[in-house]
Scaffold this motif. Structure first.
Motif, PDB file in Angstrom:
ATOM      1  N   UNK A  28     -18.970   3.993   2.358  1.00 36.42           N
ATOM      2  CA  UNK A  28     -19.798   2.390   2.113  1.00 36.42           C
ATOM      3  C   UNK A  28     -18.883   1.396   3.273  1.00 36.42           C
ATOM      4  N   UNK A  29     -18.002   1.929   3.802  1.00 35.90           N
ATOM      5  CA  UNK A  29     -17.122   1.002   4.584  1.00 35.90           C
ATOM      6  C   UNK A  29     -16.137   0.050   3.919  1.00 35.90           C
ATOM      7  N   UNK A  30     -15.958   0.560   2.825  1.00 34.67           N
ATOM      8  CA  UNK A  30     -14.904  -0.209   2.080  1.00 34.67           C
ATOM      9  C   UNK A  30     -13.485  -0.198   2.342  1.00 34.67           C
ATOM     10  N   UNK A  31     -12.537  -0.976   2.528  1.00 31.90           N
ATOM     11  CA  UNK A  31     -11.067  -0.811   3.063  1.00 31.90           C
ATOM     12  C   UNK A  31     -10.424  -0.482   1.839  1.00 31.90           C
ATOM     13  N   UNK A  32      -9.669   0.739   1.817  1.00 33.54           N
ATOM     14  CA  UNK A  32      -8.761   1.435   0.813  1.00 33.54           C
ATOM     15  C   UNK A  32      -7.525   1.163   0.897  1.00 33.54           C
ATOM     16  N   UNK A  33      -6.698   1.119  -0.107  1.00 36.90           N
ATOM     17  CA  UNK A  33      -5.342   0.818  -0.009  1.00 36.90           C
ATOM     18  C   UNK A  33      -4.883  -0.557   0.044  1.00 36.90           C
ATOM     19  N   UNK A  34      -3.478  -0.805   0.372  1.00 37.42           N
ATOM     20  CA  UNK A  34      -2.992  -2.267   0.434  1.00 37.42           C
ATOM     21  C   UNK A  34      -3.706  -2.721   1.587  1.00 37.42           C
ATOM     22  N   UNK A  35      -3.760  -4.305   1.546  1.00 37.96           N
ATOM     23  CA  UNK A  35      -4.179  -5.064   2.522  1.00 37.96           C
ATOM     24  C   UNK A  35      -3.282  -5.020   3.743  1.00 37.96           C
ATOM     25  N   UNK A  36      -3.717  -5.152   4.804  1.00 35.76           N
ATOM     26  CA  UNK A  36      -2.741  -5.240   6.264  1.00 35.76           C
ATOM     27  C   UNK A  36      -2.114  -6.408   6.089  1.00 35.76           C
ATOM     28  N   UNK A  37      -0.801  -6.308   6.432  1.00 38.26           N
ATOM     29  CA  UNK A  37      -0.007  -7.445   6.740  1.00 38.26           C
ATOM     30  C   UNK A  37      -0.671  -8.360   7.758  1.00 38.26           C
ATOM     31  N   UNK A  38      -0.457  -9.621   7.681  1.00 43.81           N
ATOM     32  CA  UNK A  38      -1.032 -10.486   8.745  1.00 43.81           C
ATOM     33  C   UNK A  38      -0.108 -10.622  10.036  1.00 43.81           C
ATOM     34  N   UNK A  39      -0.817 -10.376  11.155  1.00 41.56           N
ATOM     35  CA  UNK A  39      -0.198 -10.549  12.608  1.00 41.56           C
ATOM     36  C   UNK A  39       1.027 -11.567  12.607  1.00 41.56           C
ATOM     37  N   UNK A  40       0.981 -12.844  12.128  1.00 43.14           N
ATOM     38  CA  UNK A  40       1.770 -13.600  12.190  1.00 43.14           C
ATOM     39  C   UNK A  40       3.119 -13.377  11.256  1.00 43.14           C
ATOM     40  N   UNK A  41       2.743 -12.798  10.199  1.00 46.61           N
ATOM     41  CA  UNK A  41       3.949 -12.506   9.239  1.00 46.61           C
ATOM     42  C   UNK A  41       4.470 -11.418   9.939  1.00 46.61           C
ATOM     43  N   UNK A  42       3.960 -10.322  10.451  1.00 48.63           N
ATOM     44  CA  UNK A  42       4.568  -9.171  11.320  1.00 48.63           C
ATOM     45  C   UNK A  42       5.597  -9.958  12.558  1.00 48.63           C
ATOM     46  N   UNK A  43       5.073 -10.725  13.078  1.00 46.96           N
ATOM     47  CA  UNK A  43       5.823 -11.415  14.157  1.00 46.96           C
ATOM     48  C   UNK A  43       7.012 -12.162  13.567  1.00 46.96           C
TER      49      UNK A  43
END
Length: 196
Positions: free
Chosen positions: A147-162
């Motif tokens: 159904x296209x649902x994202x599983x697992x933990x949400x991805x870390x935002x790009x600005x936080x990674x940077x």
């Protein structure tokens, strides 16, 4: 003189308690006239773990061989183990040590041939139930993916990674815990980003 009884208690997680099991088995021993001489406990340990990871069960089986008690009391068959082979192996060890077993929830006594057969069937059904649950969970995960649902933990935002990478680049000696505190993120997030 009544039988010498040993009680075995186990719960799978630290959030659970063995006190209900203890109360039921202590009352059972009282009603039967059995003298509780030992209690073995594995709190917060899954029944899928082997004997080497369950010190309470290991000590119970060792003391059974030493004839420290005549009967072992369990709240349910699944307290002894999650796999049929583990349950049957433990049952066989107790039987070889001439120690009877009583399973409270199933009200089964291994000192009879009928009780032994019923216990082995209960272990098989416990395993079947676990495998059915696992199948349903996997089917649900597959459906969610389809159904296209994202599983697992949400991805870390790009600005936080940077920001994490920048903090480490500016001060290579700055620890992960300090970076996490500075940026208001979890240490595991910092660890994952720095491992990329």
């Amino acid at each position: 003189m009544g039988k010498r009884a040993a009680i075995y208690l186990r719960v799978s997680t630290d959030g659970q308690t063995v006190e209900n099991q203890r109360a039921d088995l202590t009352k059972l021993a009282e009603l039967r006239g059995w003298d509780v001489v030992a209690t073995y406990e594995d709190a917060g340990i899954s029944g899928s773990k082997g004997r080497d990871k369950r010190p309470g069960l290991d000590n119970l089986l060792k003391d059974a061989k030493r004839r420290r008690f005549d009967i072992a009391l369990f709240w349910a068959v699944d307290r002894l183990g999650r796999s049929t082979s583990a349950v049957v192996t433990a049952m066989d060890e107790l039987e070889a040590a001439d120690v009877s077993q009583f399973y409270f929830k199933e009200s089964m006594d291994s000192s009879t041939a009928h009780g032994r057969a019923m216990l082995e069937m209960a272990a098989v059904f416990a395993r079947l139930e676990r495998e059915m649950i696992r199948s349903r969970v996997n089917a649900g995960l597959q459906r969610a993916k389809a159904e296209g649902k994202t599983l697992g933990r949400p991805r870390t935002k790009q600005d936080v990674e940077e920001a994490i990478m920048k903090a480490r680049a500016e001060n290579p000696n700055l620890g992960m815990i300090k970076i996490a505190k500075q940026l208001g993120v979890g240490v595991s997030v910092v660890q994952r980003v720095l491992a990329l």
